[in-house]
Scaffold this motif. Sequence first.
Motif, PDB file in Angstrom:
ATOM      1  N   MET A 116       0.813  -1.204   0.000  1.00 42.07           N
ATOM      2  CA  MET A 116       0.000   0.000   0.000  1.00 42.07           C
ATOM      3  C   MET A 116       0.859   1.273   0.000  1.00 42.07           C
ATOM      4  O   MET A 116       0.631   2.173  -0.789  1.00 42.07           O
ATOM      5  CB  MET A 116      -0.927  -0.061   1.221  1.00 42.07           C
ATOM      6  N   VAL A 117       1.834   1.316   0.929  1.00 38.41           N
ATOM      7  CA  VAL A 117       2.683   2.503   0.994  1.00 38.41           C
ATOM      8  C   VAL A 117       3.520   2.637  -0.273  1.00 38.41           C
ATOM      9  O   VAL A 117       3.788   3.749  -0.734  1.00 38.41           O
ATOM     10  CB  VAL A 117       3.571   2.504   2.271  1.00 38.41           C
ATOM     11  N   GLY A 118       3.902   1.503  -0.870  1.00 35.22           N
ATOM     12  CA  GLY A 118       4.662   1.547  -2.117  1.00 35.22           C
ATOM     13  C   GLY A 118       3.873   2.210  -3.233  1.00 35.22           C
ATOM     14  O   GLY A 118       4.415   3.015  -3.999  1.00 35.22           O
ATOM     15  N   LEU A 119       2.580   1.889  -3.305  1.00 33.99           N
ATOM     16  CA  LEU A 119       1.722   2.525  -4.317  1.00 33.99           C
ATOM     17  C   LEU A 119       1.589   4.022  -4.047  1.00 33.99           C
ATOM     18  O   LEU A 119       1.577   4.830  -4.978  1.00 33.99           O
ATOM     19  CB  LEU A 119       0.346   1.864  -4.340  1.00 33.99           C
ATOM     20  N   GLY A 120       1.480   4.382  -2.771  1.00 35.85           N
ATOM     21  CA  GLY A 120       1.392   5.801  -2.423  1.00 35.85           C
ATOM     22  C   GLY A 120       2.648   6.561  -2.827  1.00 35.85           C
ATOM     23  O   GLY A 120       2.569   7.669  -3.373  1.00 35.85           O
ATOM     24  N   LEU A 121       3.824   5.955  -2.576  1.00 32.21           N
ATOM     25  CA  LEU A 121       5.080   6.609  -2.944  1.00 32.21           C
ATOM     26  C   LEU A 121       5.214   6.711  -4.468  1.00 32.21           C
ATOM     27  O   LEU A 121       5.681   7.732  -4.981  1.00 32.21           O
ATOM     28  CB  LEU A 121       6.263   5.855  -2.341  1.00 32.21           C
ATOM     29  N   LEU A 122       4.776   5.676  -5.189  1.00 29.12           N
ATOM     30  CA  LEU A 122       4.802   5.748  -6.654  1.00 29.12           C
ATOM     31  C   LEU A 122       3.855   6.831  -7.167  1.00 29.12           C
ATOM     32  O   LEU A 122       4.167   7.547  -8.121  1.00 29.12           O
ATOM     33  CB  LEU A 122       4.444   4.393  -7.259  1.00 29.12           C
ATOM     34  N   GLY A 123       2.686   6.951  -6.528  1.00 26.29           N
ATOM     35  CA  GLY A 123       1.742   8.007  -6.900  1.00 26.29           C
ATOM     36  C   GLY A 123       2.328   9.390  -6.678  1.00 26.29           C
ATOM     37  O   GLY A 123       2.163  10.293  -7.512  1.00 26.29           O
ATOM     38  N   LEU A 124       3.039   9.558  -5.553  1.00 19.87           N
ATOM     39  CA  LEU A 124       3.694  10.844  -5.287  1.00 19.87           C
ATOM     40  C   LEU A 124       4.774  11.125  -6.321  1.00 19.87           C
ATOM     41  O   LEU A 124       4.932  12.266  -6.776  1.00 19.87           O
ATOM     42  CB  LEU A 124       4.315  10.851  -3.889  1.00 19.87           C
ATOM     43  N   LEU A 125       5.524  10.097  -6.684  1.00 21.10           N
ATOM     44  CA  LEU A 125       6.575  10.260  -7.685  1.00 21.10           C
ATOM     45  C   LEU A 125       5.989  10.724  -9.012  1.00 21.10           C
ATOM     46  O   LEU A 125       6.557  11.571  -9.704  1.00 21.10           O
ATOM     47  CB  LEU A 125       7.332   8.936  -7.856  1.00 21.10           C
ATOM     48  N   GLU A 126       4.821  10.209  -9.335  1.00 15.89           N
ATOM     49  CA  GLU A 126       4.130  10.593 -10.571  1.00 15.89           C
ATOM     50  C   GLU A 126       3.589  12.027 -10.494  1.00 15.89           C
ATOM     51  O   GLU A 126       3.681  12.793 -11.448  1.00 15.89           O
ATOM     52  CB  GLU A 126       2.982   9.607 -10.841  1.00 15.89           C
TER      53      GLU A 126
ATOM     54  N   PRO B 258      17.079  -5.401   8.341  1.00 15.04           N
ATOM     55  CA  PRO B 258      16.794  -6.608   9.133  1.00 15.04           C
ATOM     56  C   PRO B 258      15.621  -6.424  10.111  1.00 15.04           C
ATOM     57  O   PRO B 258      15.283  -7.349  10.849  1.00 15.04           O
ATOM     58  CB  PRO B 258      18.085  -6.866   9.912  1.00 15.04           C
ATOM     59  N   ARG B 259      15.014  -5.251  10.127  1.00 13.46           N
ATOM     60  CA  ARG B 259      13.902  -4.943  11.038  1.00 13.46           C
ATOM     61  C   ARG B 259      12.703  -4.473  10.218  1.00 13.46           C
ATOM     62  O   ARG B 259      12.415  -3.286  10.140  1.00 13.46           O
ATOM     63  CB  ARG B 259      14.337  -3.864  12.023  1.00 13.46           C
ATOM     64  N   PRO B 260      11.996  -5.385   9.568  1.00 18.37           N
ATOM     65  CA  PRO B 260      10.965  -4.998   8.593  1.00 18.37           C
ATOM     66  C   PRO B 260       9.831  -4.159   9.155  1.00 18.37           C
ATOM     67  O   PRO B 260       9.286  -3.318   8.438  1.00 18.37           O
ATOM     68  CB  PRO B 260      10.455  -6.330   8.043  1.00 18.37           C
ATOM     69  N   GLN B 261       9.462  -4.345  10.422  1.00 19.28           N
ATOM     70  CA  GLN B 261       8.375  -3.514  10.966  1.00 19.28           C
ATOM     71  C   GLN B 261       8.820  -2.067  11.091  1.00 19.28           C
ATOM     72  O   GLN B 261       8.050  -1.149  10.790  1.00 19.28           O
ATOM     73  CB  GLN B 261       7.890  -4.062  12.297  1.00 19.28           C
ATOM     74  N   LEU B 262      10.055  -1.847  11.521  1.00 18.28           N
ATOM     75  CA  LEU B 262      10.574  -0.477  11.592  1.00 18.28           C
ATOM     76  C   LEU B 262      10.752   0.107  10.185  1.00 18.28           C
ATOM     77  O   LEU B 262      10.512   1.291   9.974  1.00 18.28           O
ATOM     78  CB  LEU B 262      11.901  -0.445  12.346  1.00 18.28           C
ATOM     79  N   LEU B 263      11.163  -0.731   9.234  1.00 19.65           N
ATOM     80  CA  LEU B 263      11.312  -0.278   7.857  1.00 19.65           C
ATOM     81  C   LEU B 263       9.958   0.151   7.278  1.00 19.65           C
ATOM     82  O   LEU B 263       9.853   1.208   6.653  1.00 19.65           O
ATOM     83  CB  LEU B 263      11.925  -1.387   7.004  1.00 19.65           C
ATOM     84  N   LEU B 264       8.933  -0.654   7.530  1.00 20.14           N
ATOM     85  CA  LEU B 264       7.595  -0.313   7.053  1.00 20.14           C
ATOM     86  C   LEU B 264       7.123   1.008   7.666  1.00 20.14           C
ATOM     87  O   LEU B 264       6.582   1.870   6.965  1.00 20.14           O
ATOM     88  CB  LEU B 264       6.619  -1.434   7.390  1.00 20.14           C
ATOM     89  N   ARG B 265       7.360   1.180   8.958  1.00 19.47           N
ATOM     90  CA  ARG B 265       6.964   2.436   9.604  1.00 19.47           C
ATOM     91  C   ARG B 265       7.734   3.611   9.003  1.00 19.47           C
ATOM     92  O   ARG B 265       7.166   4.695   8.795  1.00 19.47           O
ATOM     93  CB  ARG B 265       7.211   2.355  11.110  1.00 19.47           C
ATOM     94  N   ALA B 266       9.008   3.420   8.707  1.00 18.92           N
ATOM     95  CA  ALA B 266       9.807   4.496   8.113  1.00 18.92           C
ATOM     96  C   ALA B 266       9.261   4.880   6.734  1.00 18.92           C
ATOM     97  O   ALA B 266       9.193   6.066   6.398  1.00 18.92           O
ATOM     98  CB  ALA B 266      11.269   4.081   8.013  1.00 18.92           C
ATOM     99  N   PHE B 267       8.878   3.878   5.935  1.00 16.78           N
ATOM    100  CA  PHE B 267       8.301   4.181   4.622  1.00 16.78           C
ATOM    101  C   PHE B 267       6.975   4.932   4.754  1.00 16.78           C
ATOM    102  O   PHE B 267       6.719   5.881   4.019  1.00 16.78           O
ATOM    103  CB  PHE B 267       8.107   2.909   3.790  1.00 16.78           C
TER     104      PHE B 267
END
Length: 194
Positions: A1-11, A62-71
């Motif tokens: 979901m966040v990946g799509l949002g970031l791609l939308g912002l890039l567009e 190596p900490r995917p939950q923190l990575l997801l929160r950062a994104f």
Amino acid sequence: MVGLGLLGLLEAAPRYFHFIQSRPGRLLDDPLLSLLPVHDESTLTFALIYGSIGATLAFLLPRPQLLLRAFWAYFILQLLRMLTLWLLPLDPPVALVALHDPVVDHLFAATTQPVVRDLFFSGHTATMALLALAVRGRRWRWPLVVLTGAVGMLVLVQRVHYSYDVLAAPLFAWLAYWLAERVAWQRPPYKYFS
């Protein structure tokens, strides 16, 4: 979901920043800027930013939950910045020295007209503050806090921001990171995140 949002912002970003650049704004009085020298610090600024991003990713991968929160936090930070830029049209400080990203300028066709009205709040400083919030432990966090201050000072020396833009940036980074916790933890966890 966040990946799509970031791609939308890039567009959407190029059109949005073209709109921001085309609007007239107010020139602010900033007594702090008059105390600082004027100098092009683009290379050092981006060396600190890209180095910090690399170090933070090394910590977060190596900490995917923190990575997801950062994104999520970065996505929210960009939305907040787009909102403040729309609400507060400003003209750049006098004696501005255009900021050149040595990586992006070489990878993509850089425009001949740099965006200089994307002022309140400083995206470079806010991104650095967000990196400091994303990591854990003093050994990781304090160097990033110091580097955030350095990047804030460098963009002031280059006159690409007012001091108000830089001082507000960590507050918006904190707000984005706080909101990201509410969003990221509301999502159903994926198996590889456990």
